[in-house]
Motif scaffolding. Structure first.
Motif, PDB file in Angstrom:
ATOM      1  N   UNK A 174       0.837  -1.203   0.000  1.00 41.46           N
ATOM      2  CA  UNK A 174       0.000   0.000   0.000  1.00 41.46           C
ATOM      3  C   UNK A 174       0.873   1.254   0.000  1.00 41.46           C
ATOM      4  N   UNK A 175       1.920   1.256   0.822  1.00 40.65           N
ATOM      5  CA  UNK A 175       2.821   2.410   0.894  1.00 40.65           C
ATOM      6  C   UNK A 175       3.628   2.577  -0.391  1.00 40.65           C
ATOM      7  N   UNK A 176       4.081   1.470  -0.958  1.00 40.85           N
ATOM      8  CA  UNK A 176       4.843   1.543  -2.205  1.00 40.85           C
ATOM      9  C   UNK A 176       4.008   2.140  -3.333  1.00 40.85           C
ATOM     10  N   UNK A 177       2.728   1.744  -3.406  1.00 42.50           N
ATOM     11  CA  UNK A 177       1.855   2.309  -4.437  1.00 42.50           C
ATOM     12  C   UNK A 177       1.565   3.779  -4.156  1.00 42.50           C
ATOM     13  N   UNK A 178       1.500   4.146  -2.878  1.00 42.89           N
ATOM     14  CA  UNK A 178       1.310   5.557  -2.525  1.00 42.89           C
ATOM     15  C   UNK A 178       2.503   6.383  -2.995  1.00 42.89           C
ATOM     16  N   UNK A 179       3.717   5.889  -2.728  1.00 45.55           N
ATOM     17  CA  UNK A 179       4.914   6.604  -3.171  1.00 45.55           C
ATOM     18  C   UNK A 179       4.975   6.680  -4.699  1.00 45.55           C
ATOM     19  N   UNK A 180       4.614   5.590  -5.359  1.00 41.35           N
ATOM     20  CA  UNK A 180       4.619   5.562  -6.826  1.00 41.35           C
ATOM     21  C   UNK A 180       3.603   6.556  -7.385  1.00 41.35           C
ATOM     22  N   UNK A 181       2.448   6.643  -6.727  1.00 38.40           N
ATOM     23  CA  UNK A 181       1.428   7.596  -7.143  1.00 38.40           C
ATOM     24  C   UNK A 181       1.947   9.029  -7.059  1.00 38.40           C
ATOM     25  N   UNK A 182       2.637   9.341  -5.959  1.00 38.40           N
ATOM     26  CA  UNK A 182       3.209  10.674  -5.787  1.00 38.40           C
ATOM     27  C   UNK A 182       4.261  10.956  -6.860  1.00 38.40           C
ATOM     28  N   UNK A 183       5.053   9.947  -7.196  1.00 38.15           N
ATOM     29  CA  UNK A 183       6.117  10.136  -8.187  1.00 38.15           C
ATOM     30  C   UNK A 183       5.549  10.422  -9.574  1.00 38.15           C
ATOM     31  N   UNK A 184       4.286  10.014  -9.798  1.00 40.33           N
ATOM     32  CA  UNK A 184       3.647  10.265 -11.085  1.00 40.33           C
ATOM     33  C   UNK A 184       2.759  11.503 -11.052  1.00 40.33           C
ATOM     34  N   UNK A 185       2.991  12.346 -10.020  1.00 38.02           N
ATOM     35  CA  UNK A 185       2.353  13.668  -9.918  1.00 38.02           C
ATOM     36  C   UNK A 185       0.835  13.621  -9.730  1.00 38.02           C
ATOM     37  N   UNK A 186       0.357  12.563  -9.083  1.00 35.45           N
ATOM     38  CA  UNK A 186      -1.049  12.543  -8.675  1.00 35.45           C
ATOM     39  C   UNK A 186      -1.138  13.158  -7.292  1.00 35.45           C
ATOM     40  N   UNK A 187      -2.082  14.073  -7.127  1.00 36.63           N
ATOM     41  CA  UNK A 187      -2.249  14.730  -5.830  1.00 36.63           C
ATOM     42  C   UNK A 187      -3.274  13.967  -4.990  1.00 36.63           C
ATOM     43  N   UNK A 188      -2.860  13.450  -3.833  1.00 39.63           N
ATOM     44  CA  UNK A 188      -3.787  12.665  -3.004  1.00 39.63           C
ATOM     45  C   UNK A 188      -4.984  13.496  -2.549  1.00 39.63           C
ATOM     46  N   UNK A 189      -6.121  12.825  -2.366  1.00 35.91           N
ATOM     47  CA  UNK A 189      -7.299  13.473  -1.810  1.00 35.91           C
ATOM     48  C   UNK A 189      -7.607  12.850  -0.451  1.00 35.91           C
ATOM     49  N   UNK A 190      -8.728  13.232   0.121  1.00 31.58           N
ATOM     50  CA  UNK A 190      -9.121  12.709   1.433  1.00 31.58           C
ATOM     51  C   UNK A 190      -9.168  11.188   1.442  1.00 31.58           C
ATOM     52  N   UNK A 191      -9.736  10.608   0.386  1.00 35.57           N
ATOM     53  CA  UNK A 191      -9.869   9.152   0.320  1.00 35.57           C
ATOM     54  C   UNK A 191      -8.499   8.482   0.334  1.00 35.57           C
ATOM     55  N   UNK A 192      -7.535   9.079  -0.372  1.00 37.66           N
ATOM     56  CA  UNK A 192      -6.177   8.520  -0.386  1.00 37.66           C
ATOM     57  C   UNK A 192      -5.612   8.473   1.027  1.00 37.66           C
ATOM     58  N   UNK A 193      -5.734   9.594   1.724  1.00 39.07           N
ATOM     59  CA  UNK A 193      -5.109   9.706   3.035  1.00 39.07           C
ATOM     60  C   UNK A 193      -5.759   8.793   4.069  1.00 39.07           C
ATOM     61  N   UNK A 194      -7.096   8.648   4.024  1.00 37.67           N
ATOM     62  CA  UNK A 194      -7.738   7.775   5.014  1.00 37.67           C
ATOM     63  C   UNK A 194      -7.527   6.303   4.662  1.00 37.67           C
ATOM     64  N   UNK A 195      -6.918   6.033   3.498  1.00 37.80           N
ATOM     65  CA  UNK A 195      -6.522   4.669   3.154  1.00 37.80           C
ATOM     66  C   UNK A 195      -5.089   4.401   3.588  1.00 37.80           C
TER      67      UNK A 195
END
Length: 258
Positions: A174-195
């Motif tokens: 889950x954390x690795x995909x979160x970091x990968x998401x950030x590296x691809x310039x996706x901005x997390x939203x509330x749903x991302x953070x509560x996951x």
């Protein structure tokens, strides 16, 4: 608005005006009653319709899913197919959601095959629904397979992966995909953070807890009641109870989970 009183007034007007025979009007009434939580009335109107469009069927499927009646949603879906009505992308998403709630892998695979038959593989929203369904059915491998092949991934796609891994106890993924998401310039939203925050809480690493807290502040999500509740829970699990209490005291709004 969820105002069934006003909806009933409109329904009464429809009857007086003699418009009840119009399929689109009937469908709108079904949808209204379902969204107001009056499932039985919505179903009575639906069953009394002489003609139904795909939208009519979709309204019933989603109405049942939203109200927590996943099995009934699948019964309507299967009846729709039996009557020869061709599903749409909305139908597939509703059925996938119902299978996810039921944890029914067999019917979930059938819905996936049907989406392929309808050539919906390029529909990102449909694929996102299938990803979530496979995670809830504990088939992480199939969810990953869809995601890796998916073109035009959206924030919802990444959120589905992060939440899915977290729910299946695969915190590091889950954390690795979160970091990968950030590296691809996706901005997390509330749903991302509560996951991702509950996933971090499972690691019991204070350094990471402070890092994600700082990220929430920089992303201006530190006033969101759901994000703040997740942070309070995370600090408490990391034995930082005083920090958890400080965040709790600073919150303007709290719900029962807080």
């Amino acid at each position: 608005m969820g105002s069934v009183k006003m909806g009933r007034s409109v329904h009464g007007y429809v009857l007086r005006a003699g418009s009840e025979g119009l399929v689109n009007v009937h469908t709108a009434l079904v949808d209204m009653y379902l969204k107001c939580g009056y499932i039985r009335i919505g179903r009575l109107i639906f069953d009394g319709m002489r003609q139904r469009t795909t939208v009519s069927w979709n309204s019933m499927i989603y109405g049942y899913v939203r109200s927590g009646y996943a099995e009934e949603a699948m019964v309507i879906f299967e009846r729709m197919l039996d009557e020869g009505v061709e599903p749409t992308d909305v139908t597939i998403m509703g059925a996938a959601h119902a299978c996810a709630d039921l944890g029914d892998l067999d019917r979930g695979v059938f819905v996936h095959k049907l989406s392929d038959k309808l050539k919906l593989g390029g529909n990102v929203s449909v694929m996102n629904s299938l990803i979530s369904m496979y995670f809830k059915c504990k088939r992480v491998d199939l969810a990953v397979n869809i995601f890796e092949k998916l073109r035009g991934k959206t924030l919802v796609s990444w959120n589905a992966m992060i939440l899915g891994f977290a729910q299946n106890g695969r915190v590091n993924d889950a954390l690795n995909y979160f970091y990968e998401m950030l590296s691809q310039n996706f901005r997390p939203d509330t749903f991302t953070m509560v996951s991702v925050i509950p996933a971090l809480a499972e690691l019991l690493v204070t350094r990471l807890a402070k890092w994600i807290h700082g990220y929430c502040i920089r992303s201006c999500l530190d006033n969101d009641i759901f994000v703040m509740t997740a942070l309070v829970d995370m600090y408490a699990k990391c034995w930082e109870i005083h920090t958890a209490r400080k965040l709790f005291n600073r919150m303007n709004d709290r719900h029962v989970t807080t």
